[in-house]
Structures are given as structure tokens and as C-alpha cells.
Design a protein around this motif. Structure first.
Motif, PDB file in Angstrom:
ATOM      1  N   VAL A 115       0.840  -1.201   0.000  1.00  0.00           N
ATOM      2  CA  VAL A 115       0.000   0.000   0.000  1.00  0.00           C
ATOM      3  C   VAL A 115       0.876   1.254   0.000  1.00  0.00           C
ATOM      4  O   VAL A 115       0.636   2.192  -0.763  1.00  0.00           O
ATOM      5  CB  VAL A 115      -0.976  -0.002   1.200  1.00  0.00           C
ATOM      6  N   VAL A 116       1.921   1.270   0.829  1.00  0.00           N
ATOM      7  CA  VAL A 116       2.811   2.431   0.911  1.00  0.00           C
ATOM      8  C   VAL A 116       3.566   2.615  -0.402  1.00  0.00           C
ATOM      9  O   VAL A 116       3.605   3.709  -0.970  1.00  0.00           O
ATOM     10  CB  VAL A 116       3.790   2.303   2.100  1.00  0.00           C
ATOM     11  N   ILE A 117       4.159   1.546  -0.915  1.00  0.00           N
ATOM     12  CA  ILE A 117       4.921   1.633  -2.164  1.00  0.00           C
ATOM     13  C   ILE A 117       4.003   2.004  -3.326  1.00  0.00           C
ATOM     14  O   ILE A 117       4.361   2.812  -4.176  1.00  0.00           O
ATOM     15  CB  ILE A 117       5.675   0.314  -2.433  1.00  0.00           C
ATOM     16  N   GLY A 118       2.803   1.419  -3.353  1.00  0.00           N
ATOM     17  CA  GLY A 118       1.847   1.742  -4.414  1.00  0.00           C
ATOM     18  C   GLY A 118       1.503   3.225  -4.450  1.00  0.00           C
ATOM     19  O   GLY A 118       1.319   3.806  -5.513  1.00  0.00           O
ATOM     20  N   ARG A 119       1.442   3.863  -3.285  1.00  0.00           N
ATOM     21  CA  ARG A 119       1.123   5.298  -3.213  1.00  0.00           C
ATOM     22  C   ARG A 119       2.294   6.137  -3.712  1.00  0.00           C
ATOM     23  O   ARG A 119       2.128   7.172  -4.330  1.00  0.00           O
ATOM     24  CB  ARG A 119       0.777   5.640  -1.757  1.00  0.00           C
ATOM     25  N   LEU A 120       3.516   5.667  -3.474  1.00  0.00           N
ATOM     26  CA  LEU A 120       4.695   6.456  -3.810  1.00  0.00           C
ATOM     27  C   LEU A 120       5.179   6.259  -5.244  1.00  0.00           C
ATOM     28  O   LEU A 120       5.849   7.129  -5.793  1.00  0.00           O
ATOM     29  CB  LEU A 120       5.834   6.143  -2.832  1.00  0.00           C
ATOM     30  N   VAL A 121       4.857   5.122  -5.845  1.00  0.00           N
ATOM     31  CA  VAL A 121       5.317   4.828  -7.213  1.00  0.00           C
ATOM     32  C   VAL A 121       4.268   5.338  -8.207  1.00  0.00           C
ATOM     33  O   VAL A 121       3.089   5.007  -8.081  1.00  0.00           O
ATOM     34  CB  VAL A 121       5.541   3.310  -7.398  1.00  0.00           C
ATOM     35  N   PRO A 122       4.686   6.128  -9.187  1.00  0.00           N
ATOM     36  CA  PRO A 122       3.712   6.618 -10.176  1.00  0.00           C
ATOM     37  C   PRO A 122       2.964   5.462 -10.843  1.00  0.00           C
ATOM     38  O   PRO A 122       3.558   4.449 -11.201  1.00  0.00           O
ATOM     39  CB  PRO A 122       4.593   7.367 -11.186  1.00  0.00           C
ATOM     40  N   ALA A 123       1.670   5.624 -10.963  1.00  0.00           N
ATOM     41  CA  ALA A 123       0.765   4.646 -11.581  1.00  0.00           C
ATOM     42  C   ALA A 123       0.699   3.333 -10.804  1.00  0.00           C
ATOM     43  O   ALA A 123       0.194   2.343 -11.320  1.00  0.00           O
ATOM     44  CB  ALA A 123       1.153   4.391 -13.038  1.00  0.00           C
ATOM     45  N   GLY A 124       1.153   3.319  -9.560  1.00  0.00           N
ATOM     46  CA  GLY A 124       1.094   2.095  -8.765  1.00  0.00           C
ATOM     47  C   GLY A 124      -0.064   2.062  -7.789  1.00  0.00           C
ATOM     48  O   GLY A 124      -0.529   1.006  -7.384  1.00  0.00           O
ATOM     49  N   ARG A 125      -0.547   3.227  -7.414  1.00  0.00           N
ATOM     50  CA  ARG A 125      -1.540   3.328  -6.353  1.00  0.00           C
ATOM     51  C   ARG A 125      -2.862   2.653  -6.698  1.00  0.00           C
ATOM     52  O   ARG A 125      -3.359   1.823  -5.937  1.00  0.00           O
ATOM     53  CB  ARG A 125      -1.776   4.818  -6.034  1.00  0.00           C
ATOM     54  N   ILE A 126      -3.443   2.988  -7.833  1.00  0.00           N
ATOM     55  CA  ILE A 126      -4.768   2.462  -8.166  1.00  0.00           C
ATOM     56  C   ILE A 126      -4.739   0.942  -8.348  1.00  0.00           C
ATOM     57  O   ILE A 126      -5.586   0.251  -7.776  1.00  0.00           O
ATOM     58  CB  ILE A 126      -5.388   3.204  -9.366  1.00  0.00           C
ATOM     59  N   PRO A 127      -3.782   0.363  -9.102  1.00  0.00           N
ATOM     60  CA  PRO A 127      -3.756  -1.105  -9.196  1.00  0.00           C
ATOM     61  C   PRO A 127      -3.603  -1.786  -7.836  1.00  0.00           C
ATOM     62  O   PRO A 127      -4.249  -2.795  -7.569  1.00  0.00           O
ATOM     63  CB  PRO A 127      -2.550  -1.395 -10.096  1.00  0.00           C
ATOM     64  N   VAL A 128      -2.756  -1.216  -6.971  1.00  0.00           N
ATOM     65  CA  VAL A 128      -2.555  -1.815  -5.649  1.00  0.00           C
ATOM     66  C   VAL A 128      -3.835  -1.728  -4.824  1.00  0.00           C
ATOM     67  O   VAL A 128      -4.254  -2.709  -4.198  1.00  0.00           O
ATOM     68  CB  VAL A 128      -1.372  -1.155  -4.911  1.00  0.00           C
ATOM     69  N   LEU A 129      -4.475  -0.557  -4.818  1.00  0.00           N
ATOM     70  CA  LEU A 129      -5.697  -0.396  -4.020  1.00  0.00           C
ATOM     71  C   LEU A 129      -6.826  -1.282  -4.540  1.00  0.00           C
ATOM     72  O   LEU A 129      -7.569  -1.878  -3.748  1.00  0.00           O
ATOM     73  CB  LEU A 129      -6.141   1.069  -4.013  1.00  0.00           C
ATOM     74  N   LEU A 130      -6.966  -1.381  -5.860  1.00  0.00           N
ATOM     75  CA  LEU A 130      -8.014  -2.242  -6.422  1.00  0.00           C
ATOM     76  C   LEU A 130      -7.726  -3.714  -6.122  1.00  0.00           C
ATOM     77  O   LEU A 130      -8.640  -4.467  -5.772  1.00  0.00           O
ATOM     78  CB  LEU A 130      -8.149  -2.006  -7.926  1.00  0.00           C
ATOM     79  N   ALA A 131      -6.465  -4.106  -6.222  1.00  0.00           N
ATOM     80  CA  ALA A 131      -6.106  -5.495  -5.895  1.00  0.00           C
ATOM     81  C   ALA A 131      -6.343  -5.770  -4.417  1.00  0.00           C
ATOM     82  O   ALA A 131      -6.895  -6.821  -4.053  1.00  0.00           O
ATOM     83  CB  ALA A 131      -4.645  -5.769  -6.259  1.00  0.00           C
ATOM     84  N   ALA A 132      -5.951  -4.841  -3.561  1.00  0.00           N
ATOM     85  CA  ALA A 132      -6.148  -5.021  -2.117  1.00  0.00           C
ATOM     86  C   ALA A 132      -7.628  -5.178  -1.783  1.00  0.00           C
ATOM     87  O   ALA A 132      -8.014  -6.065  -1.014  1.00  0.00           O
ATOM     88  CB  ALA A 132      -5.547  -3.842  -1.355  1.00  0.00           C
TER      89      ALA A 132
END
Length: 195
Positions: A105-122
Motif C-alpha cells: 500500500v505504501v509503495i503503491g502510493r509512492l510509485v507513479p501509476a502504482g496506487r490504483i492497481p494496488v488499491l483495487l487489488a487489495a
């Protein structure tokens, strides 16, 4: 509300821009935060602590909404995903979230274009609210501080709010491009290493 007062426009624009961009990625939220921090450093129209606080709140609320969408409708969405993904890949995703979900979750927020895929997967894979809420808050604090630092840097170099804001935006875009290139290179190296 006095619409001639820059803070009357600046704070709602900051919060609204970050919130909107955190749910629908059409607003470059990092650039919004960096620009607001640059303005806070070069004028007395915005307060830097309030800029960071509003950036955290907008990002956090947006991330909670993005996480909640698949979480609340997870059964139909999970069945849809299960039909299109191999069972072992889904099991591996669940295992990764069980072992190191807060890091994702933390890395997904900090990496460009990583947040939404991580949050949807979570949300889809059943990551629990009790774990998501604190890790999401940590991610948003780190993100807001990181992008505010770019604005602080540009505001410390130039006295002109316009120049500082432009420099903050350019710095944010450069950081975004660099982290995207590094992420792609790492992914390519990992894919090449597993062949």
C-alpha cells in the motif's frame, strides 16, 4: 467567502484536486501539492503545514474511496477476476497482501501509476480494513511530505511564486518520469531473470 483572497481559492483547489486525482487519475496530484508548497514558501497566502495536512486528507479520503469500491462489491468483482486469472496467481496475490500488505500500500502510493492497481487489488483480494486504514494513512503522509519537499525546494530557490510553482511542477514531473523508468527497468530485469 472572499474569492479575492488567494487562500480562499488555494486551499479548496488543493484539497479538491488531490481528492479528485486520488479517485480518478486525471489531476497530477503531486504537481498540485508541490505547487501549493511552493506558493506557501514564497507568499503568505498559504500555510505550509495546512498545505501538507490538506494534501494528506485529500489523498487519504481518495484512497479510502478507491479501496472501498472493490471491497464493498468484492464478491461479483472477485468472481469476474477469478474467471480471467489463474487460481495460483490469485492465491499468490492474497499471500503477498497477507505477508506485506502495508508495504504494498505504501509503495503503491509512492510509485507513479502504482496506487490504483494496488488499491483495487487489495480491495478485491480481501485485504482487511483494519490493516488498510493505518497503512493508507502512512502512505499518504509520506507522499504529501515528499511532494511538499519538492515545492519547498523550489520555493527556497526562487522568491517569485510563479517561478517557484513552475519549478516545483517540473521537479515533480522529473521525479515521476525517473521513478517510472526505474520501475520499468526493475520489472524488465525481474522478468528477464525469471526466464
Amino acid at each position: 467567502m472572499n474569492w479575492t483572497d488567494p487562500s480562499a481559492i488555494g486551499y479548496p483547489a488543493l484539497f479538491g484536486g488531490v481528492l479528485l486525482g486520488s479517485v480518478i487519475p486525471i489531476v497530477p496530484t503531486g504537481a498540485v501539492v508541490g505547487a501549493a508548497a511552493a506558493v506557501a514558501m514564497t507568499t503568505d497566502h498559504l500555510s505550509l503545514p495546512l498545505v501538507i495536512l490538506l494534501a494528506v486528507l485529500g489523498a487519504y479520503l481518495g484512497d479510502v474511496i478507491t479501496f472501498a469500491v472493490p471491497k464493498l462489491g468484492s464478491e461479483p468483482l472477485l468472481r469476474f477476476v477469478e474467471r480471467r486469472q489463474q487460481a495460483e496467481r490469485l492465491a499468490k496475490g492474497r499471500e503477498q497482501f497477507a505477508r506485506r500488505g502495508w508495504q504494498l500500500v505504501v509503495i503503491g502510493r509512492l510509485v507513479p501509476a502504482g496506487r490504483i492497481p494496488v488499491l483495487l487489488a487489495a480491495g478485491t483480494l480481501g485485504y482487511p480494513w483494519r490493516k488498510f486504514l493505518p497503512s493508507g494513512l502512512l502512505a499518504c503522509v509520506l507522499w504529501a511530505v515528499a511532494y511538499s519537499l519538492l515545492g519547498i525546494l523550489s520555493g527556497g530557490i526562487f522568491d517569485s511564486p510563479l517561478v517557484a510553482t513552475l519549478l516545483a511542477t517540473v521537479l515533480v514531473l522529473l521525479v515521476t518520469v525517473l521513478t517510472t523508468l526505474i520501475s520499468k527497468k526493475r520489472a524488465a530485469n525481474q522478468t528477464g531473470g525469471h526466464r
